[in-house]
Scaffold this motif. Structure first.
Motif, short mmCIF file in Angstrom:
data_model
loop_
_atom_site.label_atom_id
_atom_site.label_comp_id
_atom_site.label_asym_id
_atom_site.label_seq_id
_atom_site.Cartn_x
_atom_site.Cartn_y
_atom_site.Cartn_z
N UNK A 140 -32.19 42.36 3.11
CA UNK A 140 -33.54 42.59 3.63
C UNK A 140 -33.62 43.96 4.27
N UNK A 141 -34.81 44.31 4.71
CA UNK A 141 -35.01 45.63 5.32
C UNK A 141 -34.23 45.73 6.63
N UNK A 142 -33.96 46.97 7.04
CA UNK A 142 -33.18 47.20 8.26
C UNK A 142 -33.90 46.64 9.48
N UNK A 143 -35.24 46.67 9.47
CA UNK A 143 -35.97 46.17 10.63
C UNK A 143 -35.83 44.65 10.76
N UNK A 144 -35.81 43.96 9.63
CA UNK A 144 -35.61 42.50 9.67
C UNK A 144 -34.22 42.18 10.17
N UNK A 145 -33.21 42.85 9.63
CA UNK A 145 -31.83 42.60 10.07
C UNK A 145 -31.65 42.96 11.54
N UNK B 237 -20.56 47.33 8.14
CA UNK B 237 -20.11 47.98 6.91
C UNK B 237 -21.24 48.08 5.89
N UNK B 238 -22.01 47.00 5.75
CA UNK B 238 -23.13 47.04 4.82
C UNK B 238 -24.15 48.09 5.23
N UNK B 239 -24.41 48.18 6.52
CA UNK B 239 -25.37 49.17 7.00
C UNK B 239 -24.92 50.59 6.70
N UNK B 240 -23.62 50.84 6.85
CA UNK B 240 -23.10 52.17 6.52
C UNK B 240 -23.31 52.47 5.04
N UNK B 241 -23.04 51.49 4.18
CA UNK B 241 -23.25 51.69 2.74
C UNK B 241 -24.73 51.93 2.43
N UNK B 242 -25.62 51.14 3.07
CA UNK B 242 -27.04 51.31 2.83
C UNK B 242 -27.53 52.68 3.31
N UNK C 128 -31.27 52.38 9.77
CA UNK C 128 -29.91 51.85 9.75
C UNK C 128 -29.17 52.19 11.03
N UNK C 129 -29.42 53.33 11.61
CA UNK C 129 -28.77 53.67 12.88
C UNK C 129 -29.22 52.72 14.00
N UNK C 130 -30.50 52.40 14.00
CA UNK C 130 -30.98 51.44 14.99
C UNK C 130 -30.32 50.07 14.80
N UNK C 131 -30.16 49.68 13.54
CA UNK C 131 -29.48 48.41 13.26
C UNK C 131 -28.03 48.46 13.73
#
Length: 750
Positions: A308-313, A348-353, A372-375
């Motif tokens: 899902x989008x970074x904001x949802x996560x 790890x997923x966020x870094x890849x995204x 992604x940085x906020x996540x």
């Protein structure tokens, strides 16, 4: 004649009706008598008392009374005689409150039929009237359970009322609040008796929970007019808390799943505030021993929304963080490491995204670096929140677990590209920094900081990346500080204090475990501190962190040997700044001098050796006059000004004679202290040790004395004199015989 015939028939019919009325069943006559001629006059109370007395005296008639009242109510609803409808419901309510017998089940069926009839009406007043009667009924504890009663219609109808879109806002609010109270009544009525309908089944929860959340989030409801004191949102929260508070272990999942789906369907994760509010209500309402089930539900939902989008996560992670703080009991569940494994996986997923710019290439779900940085920051914060709920020993296990996930240079290969490996290293080190635990609970530093953790951590101080090195220093500082002295050294990192007593440092005597820890790891720590100072891209933050680390080592883990080693390290740093090493910039050299000066000033006051303190103070005063940029006050600022001169040895402690003199002084002081400590231990042993231990100790000394005597006797052994004065050539010399074993002729013995 025809007129006479007609009149006669009318009289006969009237007589028959009157006669038949007197022959009607008593319960019907009692029921009819409670209704006045004018409905505005209300229930006839005297006749209602008679009906109640009759019902109590003849409980077997209750079902007939209920059926007849239901019949009258249906007829009055159809004829729009709403006054009589209200009277009928009032009578039913009073009978329910008064009668608690085994026959009440049949009466309840008639009652529920009438309530259903009112709820199906299109008039809001009738719906509200039926709801109020149902709520009164829900508060009654029946003596006998019902095996066949169903509340499916009421769940559906009350849920529908909670979503009312009536045009008049005041009426709409009343209908919604009636629906909320109705759902509350259904829950109260069903959870008390296990034989009744299971309200926790998914088909019911999928209607009840979204209806409550709909009213909880509606910002337009500011309260209903008239006598209502609560707004729909306030009433909903109270009802929601009651529902969750009644949930048993096996019902938590069915109660939480609709909440997650509602937040998904209405895109409420992105706003965060409502989602956080919902789960705060949940965490504070459920039984504390079930809180880890909510955490597991959220973790599973986070995994399900990995693409899902970074904001949802980020919204789900934020809710996890708040839920962990509320839980705070240390009971994250049987799989503690699974929690952190899921969060690290999200990192790890966020870094890849972030590197690819897409969460799901098949769905064209793009993302941005900022999102992604906020996540990532939210995940790191959540890791810290979870860690703070754990006992100390589990935090240590979590730190080892996280360390095992970091791609360490030379030990664990980096995953993916070098850029991804570096980003993962930074993220996981930040996570380690969040998992702070206080080591004062550990009596054994070797157990608190095992080699399997310390060695990989120190290896990061050799990396070229300055951010990684600074993170490692911060982690070491947080782990070594057992008495919360770090904040007291913050001021000293920029200013040299002539009297450190004002800091009121908390210090304990170095324990045996601390001595063993420093004996095993001390030299490695010194080496990495020295190498960190020699890095050309080290900045002000690095040198200030190094000062704090040296200060904490001196306060927390320093014995006499460690103090000498730390002084030698500080002097070696001065030599580093004076060396002809082109890697160090002008700023680095001045900063290293300032670091050494600040630390030597601190350690001289901690050791309280007069000559040492005097010399350090003289050098500092000389620098203040001639080279102030070699002190923290002038170099550890935003825009330092410096003109470094290599010939500054007169302003350092590197003079060979002075150096040797100071170390000799320290050694002599330390030797005296060691001798006093040795004597104290001997006296204490003979005062407190058992007799067997003292005897064994003395026996060991006797054995030592005997061995020394044997050595002395061996030295007195001489070979016997040869007649020729020397041993024959080629002959093996005879074995030497001790003097006391030689046999002499009797004539030679006096």
């Amino acid at each position: 004649i025809p007129l006479l015939y007609t009149f006669s028939i009318t009289i006969i019919n009237a007589g028959v009706c009157g006669c038949c009325g007197a022959l009607r069943p008593r319960y019907k006559r009692l029921v009819d008598n409670i209704f006045p001629e004018d409905p505005e006059d209300g229930l006839v109370k005297v006749n209602m008392e008679k009906l109640t007395f009759y019902a109590l005296s003849a409980p077997e008639k209750l079902d007939r009374i209920g059926a007849y009242l239901s019949e009258r109510l249906s007829r009055d609803v159809a004829r729009h005689r709403y006054g009589y409808v209200c009277i009928a419901m009032e009578a039913l309510d009073q009978l329910l409150m008064a009668c608690h017998c085994q026959s009440i089940n049949l009466f309840v069926e008639s009652f529920l039929t009438m309530v259903r009839k009112l709820l199906e009406a299109d008039k809001p007043n009738l719906q509200i009237l039926g709801t109020n009667s149902f709520v009164k009924f829900a508060n009654i504890e029946e003596d006998t359970a019902s095996y066949h009663r169903s509340y499916d219609f009421f769940v559906s109808r009350f849920s529908e009322m909670c979503h009312s879109s009536y045009e008049d806002p005041d009426v709409r609010t009343k209908i919604r609040m009636a629906g909320i109270r109705g759902l509350q009544g259904v829950v109260r009525k069903t959870v008390r008796d296990e034989l009744q309908a299971n309200i926790w089944e998914r088909q019911h929860m999928d209607k009840i929970v979204p209806s409550l959340l709909f009213n909880l989030q509606d910002p337009t409801d500011s309260g209903s007019p008239g006598c209502e004191k609560e707004s729909p949102a306030e009433l909903t929260e109270r009802c929601f808390r009651e529902l969750l508070g009644r949930a048993a272990y096996g019902n938590i999942k069915n109660a939480i799943k609709p909440v997650l789906m509602h937040l998904d369907n209405h895109s409420l994760w992105e706003g965060k505030s409502f989602a956080v509010r919902c789960f705060k209500i949940i965490m504070y309402s459920i039984q504390s021993q079930h809180s880890h089930l909510v955490i597991q539900q959220l973790l599973g939902h986070l995994d399900a929304n990995s693409k899902s989008s970074a904001t949802v996560r980020a919204g789900i992670v934020e809710v996890l963080s708040e839920a962990a703080v509320i839980e705070a009991s240390g009971s994250v569940g049987p799989t503690v490491l699974e929690v952190f494994n899921t969060l690290l996986k999200q990192l790890r997923l966020s870094v890849d995204y972030e590197l690819t710019g897409s969460c799901d290439p098949y769905c064209n779900n793009t993302t941005t670096t900022d999102q992604e940085r906020q996540l990532q920051e939210a995940v790191i914060k959540t890791i810290g929140s979870f860690a703070n709920t754990l006992p100390i020993y589990q935090r240590a296990e979590v730190m080892l677990f996280i360390m095992g996930k970091i791609p360490v240079p030379g030990i664990y290969p980096a995953l993916g590209s070098p850029i991804a490996g570096r980003m993962i290293q930074v993220m996981l080190l930040k996570s380690l920094l969040q998992v702070r635990y206080t080591l004062y609970s550990f009596s054994n530093m070797l157990a608190a900081l095992p080699s399997s953790f310390l060695e990989p951590l120190l290896s990061f101080t050799l990396m070229e990346d300055p951010e990684i090195r600074l993170l490692v220093l911060s982690i070491l500082i947080s782990l070594i500080d057992r008495h919360q002295n770090t904040h007291k050294f913050t001021f000293l990192r920029s200013v040299i204090l002539s009297d450190i007593s004002v800091l009121k440092l908390k210090m304990d005597k170095c324990s045996r475990q601390d001595n063993l820890f420093m004996k095993k790891h001390g030299q490695r720590l010194y080496r990495h501190i020295f190498l960190t100072c020699s890095e050309e891209n080290s900045g002000r933050s690095h040198y200030q962190a190094l000062y704090t680390l040296l200060a904490l080592l001196s306060v927390e883990l320093a014995n006499e040997e460690v103090v000498v080693d730390l002084i030698r390290l500080a002097l070696a740093l001065q030599d580093l700044a004076l060396a002809n090493d082109e890697r160090l910039s002008l700023y680095n050299r001045c900063a290293v001098h300032a670091l050494s000066a600040a630390y030597l000033s601190l350690i001289s006051q901690l050791t309280t050796v007069p000559a040492f303190c005097q010399h350090i103070q003289e050098v500092i005063e000389l620098r203040q006059k001639e080279v102030p940029y070699l002190l923290p006050e002038d170099i550890f600022i935003e825009n330092p000004r410096y003109t470094y001169c290599r010939h500054t040895h007169t302003h350092t402690c590197t003079d060979k004679h002075t150096h040797t003199h100071l170390l000799n002084k320290l050694d002599s002081v330390n030797g005296e202290e060691q001798e006093r400590e040795k004597r104290r231990l001997v006296v204490e042993r003979f005062q407190t040790a058992p007799f067997e231990e003292i005897a064994a100790h003395c026996g060991a000394k006797s054995s030592l004395l005997q061995s020394k005597l044997d050595q002395i006797f061996e030295l007195t052994i001489r070979p016997p004199p040869s007649p020729s004065g020397s041993a024959s050539q080629g002959q093996t010399p005879t074995r030497s015989v001790p003097v006391y074993e030689m046999k002499f002729p009797d004539l030679c013995v006096y």
